[in-house]
Enzyme design. Structure first.
Site, short mmCIF file in Angstrom:
data_model
loop_
_atom_site.label_atom_id
_atom_site.label_comp_id
_atom_site.label_asym_id
_atom_site.label_seq_id
_atom_site.Cartn_x
_atom_site.Cartn_y
_atom_site.Cartn_z
CG ASN A 281 -2.04 -0.87 1.22
OD1 ASN A 281 -2.38 -1.39 0.17
ND2 ASN A 281 -2.68 -1.06 2.35
CE LYS A 359 13.37 -11.02 -11.85
NZ LYS A 359 14.37 -10.22 -12.52
CG ASP A 377 -8.42 -5.56 10.69
OD1 ASP A 377 -7.83 -4.87 11.56
OD2 ASP A 377 -9.18 -5.08 9.85
CE LYS A 409 -12.15 1.62 7.25
NZ LYS A 409 -11.27 2.20 6.29
CE LYS A 413 -10.65 -2.06 10.19
NZ LYS A 413 -9.35 -2.34 9.60
O1 C5P Z 1 -9.53 -1.87 6.97
P1 C5P Z 1 -8.76 -0.62 6.69
O2 C5P Z 1 -7.41 -0.90 6.11
O3 C5P Z 1 -9.48 0.39 5.91
O4 C5P Z 1 -8.58 0.03 8.15
C1 C5P Z 1 -7.62 0.97 8.44
C2 C5P Z 1 -7.17 0.84 9.87
O5 C5P Z 1 -7.04 -0.54 10.22
C3 C5P Z 1 -5.80 1.44 10.10
O6 C5P Z 1 -5.74 1.85 11.43
C4 C5P Z 1 -4.87 0.26 9.85
O7 C5P Z 1 -3.62 0.42 10.52
C5 C5P Z 1 -5.67 -0.88 10.43
N1 C5P Z 1 -5.45 -2.17 9.78
C6 C5P Z 1 -4.80 -3.17 10.47
N2 C5P Z 1 -4.65 -4.39 9.89
C7 C5P Z 1 -5.12 -4.64 8.66
C8 C5P Z 1 -5.79 -3.62 7.95
C9 C5P Z 1 -5.94 -2.39 8.54
O8 C5P Z 1 -4.35 -2.94 11.58
N3 C5P Z 1 -4.96 -5.82 8.12
#
Ligand code: C5P
Length: 480
Positions: A281, A359, A377, A409, A413
Protein backbone atom coordinates in the site's frame (compact mmCIF):
# COMPACT_ATOMS: atom_id res chain seq x y z
CA UNK A 1 26.61 36.59 41.00
CA UNK A 2 25.40 32.99 40.41
CA UNK A 3 21.84 32.34 39.23
CA UNK A 4 20.95 30.94 42.64
CA UNK A 5 22.52 33.88 44.48
CA UNK A 6 20.63 36.24 42.20
CA UNK A 7 17.24 34.63 42.74
CA UNK A 8 17.90 34.17 46.47
CA UNK A 9 18.69 37.87 46.78
CA UNK A 10 15.36 38.67 45.08
CA UNK A 11 13.52 36.27 47.39
CA UNK A 12 15.07 37.91 50.46
CA UNK A 13 14.17 41.35 49.16
CA UNK A 14 10.55 40.33 48.37
CA UNK A 15 10.19 38.86 51.87
CA UNK A 16 11.42 42.01 53.64
CA UNK A 17 15.15 41.43 54.14
CA UNK A 18 17.47 38.92 55.83
CA UNK A 19 16.13 39.40 59.34
CA UNK A 20 12.57 38.80 58.21
CA UNK A 21 13.60 35.64 56.32
CA UNK A 22 15.59 34.32 59.31
CA UNK A 23 12.58 34.87 61.53
CA UNK A 24 10.27 33.24 59.00
CA UNK A 25 12.47 30.15 58.72
CA UNK A 26 13.45 30.08 62.39
CA UNK A 27 17.19 30.06 61.58
CA UNK A 28 20.24 32.18 62.30
CA UNK A 29 22.33 34.25 59.81
CA UNK A 30 24.77 31.38 59.16
CA UNK A 31 21.94 29.21 57.78
CA UNK A 32 21.23 31.73 55.02
CA UNK A 33 24.95 31.81 54.13
CA UNK A 34 24.98 27.99 54.01
CA UNK A 35 22.02 27.89 51.61
CA UNK A 36 23.85 30.38 49.45
CA UNK A 37 27.10 28.36 49.49
CA UNK A 38 25.28 25.11 48.66
CA UNK A 39 23.11 26.93 46.09
CA UNK A 40 20.18 24.99 47.49
CA UNK A 41 17.31 25.40 49.94
CA UNK A 42 16.24 22.56 52.25
CA UNK A 43 12.89 21.16 51.16
CA UNK A 44 10.95 22.21 54.29
CA UNK A 45 12.33 25.76 54.10
CA UNK A 46 11.47 25.93 50.40
CA UNK A 47 7.83 25.17 51.22
CA UNK A 48 7.73 27.95 53.85
CA UNK A 49 9.33 30.42 51.44
CA UNK A 50 6.96 29.49 48.60
CA UNK A 51 3.92 29.99 50.84
CA UNK A 52 5.18 33.35 52.11
CA UNK A 53 5.97 34.53 48.58
CA UNK A 54 2.58 33.37 47.35
CA UNK A 55 0.92 35.47 50.04
CA UNK A 56 2.85 38.46 48.69
CA UNK A 57 1.71 37.80 45.09
CA UNK A 58 4.75 35.91 43.83
CA UNK A 59 5.18 32.40 42.48
CA UNK A 60 8.54 30.77 43.15
CA UNK A 61 9.93 27.87 41.09
CA UNK A 62 13.24 27.12 42.82
CA UNK A 63 14.25 24.31 40.46
CA UNK A 64 14.01 26.60 37.46
CA UNK A 65 15.26 29.54 39.49
CA UNK A 66 12.22 31.55 38.51
CA UNK A 67 10.18 34.08 40.38
CA UNK A 68 7.00 35.24 38.68
CA UNK A 69 4.36 37.73 39.71
CA UNK A 70 1.21 35.61 40.18
CA UNK A 71 -0.74 37.58 37.61
CA UNK A 72 1.55 36.52 34.79
CA UNK A 73 2.63 33.12 35.97
CA UNK A 74 0.24 31.34 33.63
CA UNK A 75 1.72 33.11 30.63
CA UNK A 76 4.00 30.68 28.82
CA UNK A 77 7.25 31.90 27.35
CA UNK A 78 8.74 31.25 23.95
CA UNK A 79 12.31 32.17 23.11
CA UNK A 80 12.03 32.95 19.40
CA UNK A 81 15.36 32.70 17.57
CA UNK A 82 15.33 34.24 14.10
CA UNK A 83 18.23 33.27 11.87
CA UNK A 84 19.33 34.91 8.64
CA UNK A 85 17.32 33.97 5.59
CA UNK A 86 14.88 35.86 3.42
CA UNK A 87 12.07 34.24 5.45
CA UNK A 88 13.32 36.17 8.51
CA UNK A 89 10.57 38.74 7.93
CA UNK A 90 8.02 35.97 8.59
CA UNK A 91 9.52 35.75 12.07
CA UNK A 92 7.67 38.98 12.83
CA UNK A 93 4.34 37.46 11.81
CA UNK A 94 5.22 34.36 13.83
CA UNK A 95 5.93 36.48 16.93
CA UNK A 96 2.47 38.01 16.57
CA UNK A 97 0.81 34.61 16.09
CA UNK A 98 2.55 33.29 19.18
CA UNK A 99 1.37 36.28 21.20
CA UNK A 100 -2.18 35.72 19.85
CA UNK A 101 -1.95 32.28 21.44
CA UNK A 102 -1.14 33.79 24.81
CA UNK A 103 2.64 33.43 24.80
CA UNK A 104 5.06 36.03 25.94
CA UNK A 105 7.76 36.11 23.28
CA UNK A 106 11.39 36.97 23.88
CA UNK A 107 13.33 37.54 20.65
CA UNK A 108 16.87 36.54 19.76
CA UNK A 109 18.38 37.37 16.38
CA UNK A 110 21.57 36.15 14.73
CA UNK A 111 23.89 38.62 13.06
CA UNK A 112 22.75 37.60 9.57
CA UNK A 113 19.06 37.84 10.53
CA UNK A 114 19.72 41.53 11.16
CA UNK A 115 20.46 41.92 7.44
CA UNK A 116 16.80 41.20 6.79
CA UNK A 117 14.92 42.69 9.73
CA UNK A 118 15.95 44.91 12.61
CA UNK A 119 15.88 43.97 16.30
CA UNK A 120 13.86 47.14 16.76
CA UNK A 121 10.94 45.85 14.68
CA UNK A 122 10.85 42.58 16.62
CA UNK A 123 11.20 44.40 19.92
CA UNK A 124 8.36 46.77 19.01
CA UNK A 125 6.13 43.75 18.41
CA UNK A 126 7.06 41.71 21.46
CA UNK A 127 7.36 44.66 23.82
CA UNK A 128 10.56 43.17 25.15
CA UNK A 129 14.28 43.52 24.58
CA UNK A 130 15.70 41.56 21.65
CA UNK A 131 18.99 39.79 22.35
CA UNK A 132 21.68 39.61 19.69
CA UNK A 133 25.11 39.26 21.26
CA UNK A 134 26.80 36.56 23.25
CA UNK A 135 29.35 38.83 24.84
CA UNK A 136 27.23 41.79 25.74
CA UNK A 137 28.07 43.06 29.18
CA UNK A 138 24.75 44.86 29.44
CA UNK A 139 22.80 41.72 28.54
CA UNK A 140 24.87 39.55 30.87
CA UNK A 141 24.28 41.97 33.71
CA UNK A 142 20.54 42.09 32.99
CA UNK A 143 19.83 38.48 32.22
CA UNK A 144 22.83 36.19 31.59
CA UNK A 145 22.69 33.83 28.65
CA UNK A 146 22.12 30.74 30.79
CA UNK A 147 19.07 32.35 32.39
CA UNK A 148 17.88 33.44 28.95
CA UNK A 149 18.13 29.80 27.81
CA UNK A 150 16.37 28.36 30.85
CA UNK A 151 13.77 31.03 31.47
CA UNK A 152 11.47 29.73 28.75
CA UNK A 153 8.98 26.97 28.02
CA UNK A 154 10.12 26.50 24.43
CA UNK A 155 13.04 27.49 22.23
CA UNK A 156 11.73 28.03 18.72
CA UNK A 157 14.17 28.61 15.85
CA UNK A 158 12.19 30.05 12.94
CA UNK A 159 13.27 30.47 10.26
CA UNK A 160 16.23 28.13 10.72
CA UNK A 161 18.84 28.32 7.97
CA UNK A 162 20.82 25.31 6.70
CA UNK A 163 23.87 26.82 8.36
CA UNK A 164 22.18 27.17 11.75
CA UNK A 165 20.80 23.62 11.54
CA UNK A 166 24.35 22.39 10.82
CA UNK A 167 25.62 24.31 13.85
CA UNK A 168 22.91 22.81 16.07
CA UNK A 169 23.58 19.27 14.93
CA UNK A 170 27.29 19.69 15.69
CA UNK A 171 26.67 21.38 19.02
CA UNK A 172 28.47 24.60 18.13
CA UNK A 173 28.14 27.52 20.53
CA UNK A 174 29.77 30.29 18.56
CA UNK A 175 27.01 32.89 18.84
CA UNK A 176 24.26 33.76 21.29
CA UNK A 177 21.55 31.82 19.39
CA UNK A 178 23.50 28.54 19.11
CA UNK A 179 24.70 28.84 22.71
CA UNK A 180 21.11 29.22 23.94
CA UNK A 181 20.06 26.08 22.04
CA UNK A 182 22.83 24.13 23.81
CA UNK A 183 22.19 25.58 27.24
CA UNK A 184 18.43 25.23 27.38
CA UNK A 185 16.55 22.50 29.17
CA UNK A 186 13.30 23.47 27.43
CA UNK A 187 12.03 21.63 24.32
CA UNK A 188 13.59 22.91 21.09
CA UNK A 189 11.57 23.33 17.90
CA UNK A 190 13.12 24.16 14.54
CA UNK A 191 11.30 25.46 11.44
CA UNK A 192 13.73 25.34 8.51
CA UNK A 193 13.52 27.58 5.44
CA UNK A 194 15.97 27.46 2.56
CA UNK A 195 16.52 26.90 -1.15
CA UNK A 196 15.08 23.51 -2.28
CA UNK A 197 18.52 22.15 -3.25
CA UNK A 198 19.94 23.08 0.13
CA UNK A 199 16.96 21.40 1.80
CA UNK A 200 17.44 18.20 -0.19
CA UNK A 201 21.20 18.09 0.25
CA UNK A 202 22.23 14.95 2.16
CA UNK A 203 24.25 17.11 4.57
CA UNK A 204 21.13 19.06 5.58
CA UNK A 205 19.01 15.92 5.75
CA UNK A 206 21.64 14.14 7.89
CA UNK A 207 21.79 17.12 10.24
CA UNK A 208 17.99 17.12 10.56
CA UNK A 209 17.94 13.38 11.22
CA UNK A 210 20.48 13.91 13.96
CA UNK A 211 18.39 16.69 15.55
CA UNK A 212 15.22 14.61 15.24
CA UNK A 213 16.92 11.73 17.04
CA UNK A 214 17.90 14.10 19.83
CA UNK A 215 14.24 15.00 20.29
CA UNK A 216 14.28 18.37 18.51
CA UNK A 217 10.92 18.90 16.86
CA UNK A 218 11.22 19.80 13.18
CA UNK A 219 8.42 21.73 11.52
CA UNK A 220 9.10 20.74 7.94
CA UNK A 221 9.17 23.42 5.25
CA UNK A 222 6.48 23.34 2.62
CA UNK A 223 6.53 23.14 -1.14
CA UNK A 224 6.08 26.18 -3.37
CA UNK A 225 7.87 29.16 -4.92
CA UNK A 226 10.94 30.12 -2.95
CA UNK A 227 12.54 33.54 -2.82
CA UNK A 228 15.33 32.39 -5.16
CA UNK A 229 12.76 31.63 -7.85
CA UNK A 230 13.06 27.85 -7.63
CA UNK A 231 10.04 25.68 -6.97
CA UNK A 232 10.31 22.87 -4.46
CA UNK A 233 10.37 22.14 -0.76
CA UNK A 234 12.02 24.87 1.26
CA UNK A 235 9.46 27.55 2.08
CA UNK A 236 9.03 28.22 5.78
CA UNK A 237 5.89 26.48 7.12
CA UNK A 238 3.03 28.94 7.65
CA UNK A 239 3.55 31.01 10.84
CA UNK A 240 0.06 29.94 11.98
CA UNK A 241 1.05 26.26 11.71
CA UNK A 242 4.33 26.87 13.54
CA UNK A 243 2.52 28.79 16.30
CA UNK A 244 -0.06 25.98 16.60
CA UNK A 245 2.67 23.35 16.86
CA UNK A 246 4.43 25.46 19.50
CA UNK A 247 1.19 25.80 21.46
CA UNK A 248 0.62 22.05 21.29
CA UNK A 249 4.07 21.35 22.70
CA UNK A 250 3.94 23.92 25.45
CA UNK A 251 0.36 23.55 26.58
CA UNK A 252 0.18 19.77 26.57
CA UNK A 253 2.08 18.60 29.60
CA UNK A 254 5.43 17.20 28.43
CA UNK A 255 5.29 14.18 30.70
CA UNK A 256 1.64 13.30 30.41
CA UNK A 257 2.41 9.82 29.04
CA UNK A 258 5.05 8.93 31.62
CA UNK A 259 4.59 5.37 32.86
CA UNK A 260 2.46 4.37 29.83
CA UNK A 261 3.33 1.86 27.15
CA UNK A 262 2.22 2.96 23.69
CA UNK A 263 2.22 0.46 20.83
CA UNK A 264 2.24 2.03 17.36
CA UNK A 265 2.09 0.40 13.93
CA UNK A 266 3.40 2.35 10.98
CA UNK A 267 4.40 2.19 7.34
CA UNK A 268 3.26 -0.22 4.66
CA UNK A 269 3.64 -3.98 4.66
CA UNK A 270 5.32 -5.83 1.80
CA UNK A 271 3.66 -9.09 0.80
CA UNK A 272 6.10 -11.03 -1.38
CA UNK A 273 5.06 -12.42 -4.74
CA UNK A 274 8.56 -13.75 -5.18
CA UNK A 275 11.93 -12.65 -3.73
CA UNK A 276 11.95 -9.41 -5.79
CA UNK A 277 8.27 -8.49 -6.17
CA UNK A 278 5.66 -7.62 -3.63
CA UNK A 279 2.16 -6.22 -3.06
CA UNK A 280 1.97 -3.13 -0.90
CA UNK A 281 0.00 0.00 0.00
CA UNK A 282 1.12 3.58 -0.40
CA UNK A 283 2.57 4.76 2.90
CA UNK A 284 5.63 6.75 3.91
CA UNK A 285 5.27 5.91 7.61
CA UNK A 286 5.67 9.62 8.45
CA UNK A 287 2.48 9.86 10.54
CA UNK A 288 3.27 6.77 12.62
CA UNK A 289 6.86 7.92 13.19
CA UNK A 290 5.67 11.41 14.16
CA UNK A 291 3.29 9.79 16.66
CA UNK A 292 6.07 7.61 18.06
CA UNK A 293 8.41 10.59 18.43
CA UNK A 294 5.72 12.69 20.12
CA UNK A 295 4.60 9.92 22.52
CA UNK A 296 8.23 9.30 23.52
CA UNK A 297 8.79 13.03 23.99
CA UNK A 298 5.78 13.02 26.34
CA UNK A 299 7.41 10.33 28.47
CA UNK A 300 5.80 7.14 27.13
CA UNK A 301 7.59 3.84 26.61
CA UNK A 302 7.00 3.42 22.90
CA UNK A 303 7.12 0.26 20.79
CA UNK A 304 6.99 1.13 17.10
CA UNK A 305 6.23 -1.84 14.86
CA UNK A 306 7.13 -0.60 11.42
CA UNK A 307 6.91 -1.93 7.88
CA UNK A 308 9.66 -1.01 5.41
CA UNK A 309 10.18 2.78 5.32
CA UNK A 310 13.19 5.01 4.93
CA UNK A 311 12.83 6.98 8.15
CA UNK A 312 15.19 7.07 11.12
CA UNK A 313 13.99 5.61 14.41
CA UNK A 314 12.85 8.49 16.66
CA UNK A 315 14.68 9.07 19.93
CA UNK A 316 13.80 6.81 22.87
CA UNK A 317 11.59 4.51 20.80
CA UNK A 318 11.90 0.70 20.53
CA UNK A 319 11.67 -0.10 16.84
CA UNK A 320 10.55 -3.54 15.66
CA UNK A 321 11.07 -3.81 11.91
CA UNK A 322 8.80 -6.16 9.97
CA UNK A 323 7.96 -6.81 6.34
CA UNK A 324 4.65 -8.61 6.17
CA UNK A 325 1.28 -8.06 7.84
CA UNK A 326 1.54 -11.46 9.51
CA UNK A 327 4.91 -10.49 11.03
CA UNK A 328 3.46 -7.11 12.09
CA UNK A 329 0.55 -8.89 13.74
CA UNK A 330 2.87 -11.25 15.65
CA UNK A 331 5.13 -8.37 16.72
CA UNK A 332 2.12 -6.44 18.04
CA UNK A 333 0.77 -9.38 20.01
CA UNK A 334 4.24 -10.02 21.47
CA UNK A 335 4.46 -6.34 22.52
CA UNK A 336 1.31 -6.53 24.66
CA UNK A 337 0.37 -5.49 27.26
CA UNK A 338 0.13 -1.86 26.26
CA UNK A 339 -1.91 1.05 27.62
CA UNK A 340 -2.57 2.53 24.21
CA UNK A 341 -2.38 1.06 20.70
CA UNK A 342 -2.30 3.33 17.67
CA UNK A 343 -2.59 1.52 14.34
CA UNK A 344 -1.28 3.93 11.74
CA UNK A 345 0.15 1.26 9.39
CA UNK A 346 -1.23 0.87 5.90
CA UNK A 347 -1.45 -2.89 6.12
CA UNK A 348 -1.89 -4.81 2.86
CA UNK A 349 -5.25 -6.55 2.90
CA UNK A 350 -3.96 -9.71 1.25
CA UNK A 351 -0.84 -11.81 1.10
CA UNK A 352 0.21 -14.13 -1.69
CA UNK A 353 -0.56 -17.72 -0.78
CA UNK A 354 1.55 -19.16 -3.59
CA UNK A 355 4.56 -16.80 -3.23
CA UNK A 356 7.49 -18.22 -5.18
CA UNK A 357 10.82 -18.89 -3.55
CA UNK A 358 12.71 -18.01 -6.77
CA UNK A 359 12.28 -14.95 -9.01
CA UNK A 360 9.53 -15.73 -11.54
CA UNK A 361 10.74 -15.38 -15.11
CA UNK A 362 8.61 -13.57 -17.67
CA UNK A 363 7.16 -16.03 -20.14
CA UNK A 364 5.35 -15.09 -23.30
CA UNK A 365 1.66 -16.02 -23.25
CA UNK A 366 1.77 -17.26 -19.65
CA UNK A 367 0.33 -14.91 -17.07
CA UNK A 368 1.41 -15.56 -13.49
CA UNK A 369 -1.41 -16.79 -11.28
CA UNK A 370 -1.41 -15.10 -7.92
CA UNK A 371 -3.54 -16.65 -5.21
CA UNK A 372 -4.43 -14.22 -2.45
CA UNK A 373 -5.40 -14.85 1.13
CA UNK A 374 -6.68 -12.33 3.68
CA UNK A 375 -4.17 -10.82 6.09
CA UNK A 376 -4.97 -10.62 9.79
CA UNK A 377 -6.64 -7.35 10.74
CA UNK A 378 -4.24 -6.07 13.40
CA UNK A 379 -6.44 -3.23 14.59
CA UNK A 380 -9.45 -5.54 15.01
CA UNK A 381 -7.30 -8.19 16.62
CA UNK A 382 -5.82 -5.76 19.19
CA UNK A 383 -9.29 -4.33 19.88
CA UNK A 384 -10.63 -7.79 20.64
CA UNK A 385 -7.57 -9.31 22.32
CA UNK A 386 -7.85 -10.76 25.83
CA UNK A 387 -5.16 -8.31 26.94
CA UNK A 388 -6.76 -5.46 24.98
CA UNK A 389 -5.02 -2.10 25.44
CA UNK A 390 -7.52 0.14 27.29
CA UNK A 391 -7.37 2.66 24.43
CA UNK A 392 -7.16 1.44 20.82
CA UNK A 393 -6.95 3.99 18.01
CA UNK A 394 -7.10 3.29 14.28
CA UNK A 395 -6.81 5.31 11.09
CA UNK A 396 -9.14 5.38 8.10
CA UNK A 397 -8.03 6.76 4.75
CA UNK A 398 -10.89 7.07 2.32
CA UNK A 399 -11.44 8.78 -1.00
CA UNK A 400 -15.22 9.18 -0.49
CA UNK A 401 -17.88 9.06 2.27
CA UNK A 402 -15.04 9.40 4.74
CA UNK A 403 -17.00 9.86 7.95
CA UNK A 404 -19.52 7.12 7.08
CA UNK A 405 -16.74 4.63 6.33
CA UNK A 406 -14.80 5.70 9.42
CA UNK A 407 -17.88 5.14 11.61
CA UNK A 408 -18.35 1.67 10.06
CA UNK A 409 -14.71 0.90 10.81
CA UNK A 410 -15.09 2.01 14.42
CA UNK A 411 -18.00 -0.38 14.89
CA UNK A 412 -16.64 -3.29 12.86
CA UNK A 413 -13.15 -3.30 14.32
CA UNK A 414 -14.32 -2.44 17.85
CA UNK A 415 -11.59 0.12 18.40
CA UNK A 416 -12.21 3.23 20.54
CA UNK A 417 -11.25 6.06 18.22
CA UNK A 418 -10.66 6.46 14.50
CA UNK A 419 -8.65 9.21 12.86
CA UNK A 420 -10.28 9.75 9.49
CA UNK A 421 -7.83 10.97 6.83
CA UNK A 422 -9.17 13.12 4.06
CA UNK A 423 -7.39 11.78 0.99
CA UNK A 424 -7.44 14.33 -1.77
CA UNK A 425 -7.06 13.69 -5.48
CA UNK A 426 -4.93 16.79 -5.66
CA UNK A 427 -1.38 15.45 -5.41
CA UNK A 428 -0.07 18.68 -3.85
CA UNK A 429 -2.33 18.15 -0.85
CA UNK A 430 -2.20 14.36 -0.78
CA UNK A 431 -1.75 12.68 2.58
CA UNK A 432 0.56 10.02 1.17
CA UNK A 433 4.22 10.87 1.56
CA UNK A 434 3.32 14.41 2.56
CA UNK A 435 4.41 16.10 5.76
CA UNK A 436 0.86 17.30 6.31
CA UNK A 437 -2.47 15.74 7.03
CA UNK A 438 -6.14 16.74 7.10
CA UNK A 439 -8.07 14.56 9.49
CA UNK A 440 -11.06 14.25 11.81
CA UNK A 441 -11.04 12.39 15.10
CA UNK A 442 -14.03 10.14 15.73
CA UNK A 443 -14.57 9.33 19.40
CA UNK A 444 -17.79 7.35 19.58
CA UNK A 445 -20.44 9.85 18.48
CA UNK A 446 -18.14 12.86 18.82
CA UNK A 447 -16.40 14.10 15.70
CA UNK A 448 -13.60 16.64 15.99
CA UNK A 449 -12.46 18.23 12.73
CA UNK A 450 -8.81 19.10 12.79
CA UNK A 451 -7.26 21.68 10.43
CA UNK A 452 -4.80 20.88 7.68
CA UNK A 453 -1.65 20.54 9.75
CA UNK A 454 1.76 18.94 9.92
CA UNK A 455 1.90 15.29 10.94
CA UNK A 456 3.81 16.35 14.06
CA UNK A 457 1.06 18.81 14.95
CA UNK A 458 -1.54 16.06 14.46
CA UNK A 459 0.47 13.84 16.81
CA UNK A 460 0.54 16.58 19.45
CA UNK A 461 -3.20 17.15 19.10
CA UNK A 462 -3.86 13.44 19.53
CA UNK A 463 -1.72 13.41 22.66
CA UNK A 464 -3.81 16.21 24.14
CA UNK A 465 -6.90 14.01 23.57
CA UNK A 466 -5.14 10.95 25.00
CA UNK A 467 -4.07 12.95 28.05
CA UNK A 468 -7.70 13.93 28.69
CA UNK A 469 -8.81 10.32 28.20
CA UNK A 470 -6.18 9.10 30.69
CA UNK A 471 -7.36 11.62 33.27
CA UNK A 472 -10.94 10.38 32.84
CA UNK A 473 -10.03 6.66 32.87
CA UNK A 474 -7.32 5.85 35.35
CA UNK A 475 -6.23 2.45 34.06
CA UNK A 476 -2.51 2.12 33.44
CA UNK A 477 -1.30 -1.42 32.84
CA UNK A 478 2.29 -0.19 32.83
CA UNK A 479 2.24 0.91 36.44
CA UNK A 480 0.48 -2.20 37.74
O1 C5P B 1 -9.53 -1.87 6.97
P1 C5P B 1 -8.76 -0.62 6.69
O2 C5P B 1 -7.41 -0.90 6.11
O3 C5P B 1 -9.48 0.39 5.91
O4 C5P B 1 -8.58 0.03 8.15
C1 C5P B 1 -7.62 0.97 8.44
C2 C5P B 1 -7.17 0.84 9.87
O5 C5P B 1 -7.04 -0.54 10.22
C3 C5P B 1 -5.80 1.44 10.10
O6 C5P B 1 -5.74 1.85 11.43
C4 C5P B 1 -4.87 0.26 9.85
O7 C5P B 1 -3.62 0.42 10.52
C5 C5P B 1 -5.67 -0.88 10.43
N1 C5P B 1 -5.45 -2.17 9.78
C6 C5P B 1 -4.80 -3.17 10.47
N2 C5P B 1 -4.65 -4.39 9.89
C7 C5P B 1 -5.12 -4.64 8.66
C8 C5P B 1 -5.79 -3.62 7.95
C9 C5P B 1 -5.94 -2.39 8.54
O8 C5P B 1 -4.35 -2.94 11.58
N3 C5P B 1 -4.96 -5.82 8.12
Amino acid sequence: MSDFADIFAQVIQKLGGRDAVQALLGVGPSALSNYLRRAELPRDKMAIISTALHAKGWSFEPKKLQLYPLTTQTKRRVLLIITGGIAAYKGLDLARRLMDRGFSVRGVMTESAQNFITPLSLSALTGDKVYTELFSLTDEAEMGHIRLARDTDLVLVAPATANFIAKLSHGLADCLASTLCLATDAPVMVAPAMNPNMWQHPATQDNLTCLDQRGVQIIAPVSGDTACGEIGIGRLAEPVDIADAAAQVVHSKRNCLAGRHVLITSGPTHEPIDPVRYISNRSSGKQGYALAAACAAHGARVTLVSGPVSLPCPANVTLVKVNTARAMHQACLSSLPADIAICAAAVADWYVLNAATQKQKKQNHVQPQIELAKNPDILASLSQATSRPPLVIGFAAETEHLIRHAKDKLAKKKCDWIIANHISDDPSSSVFGSDHNKASLLKGVDIIDWPYQSKQALAERLIVEIDQWIKAHDCSIETK
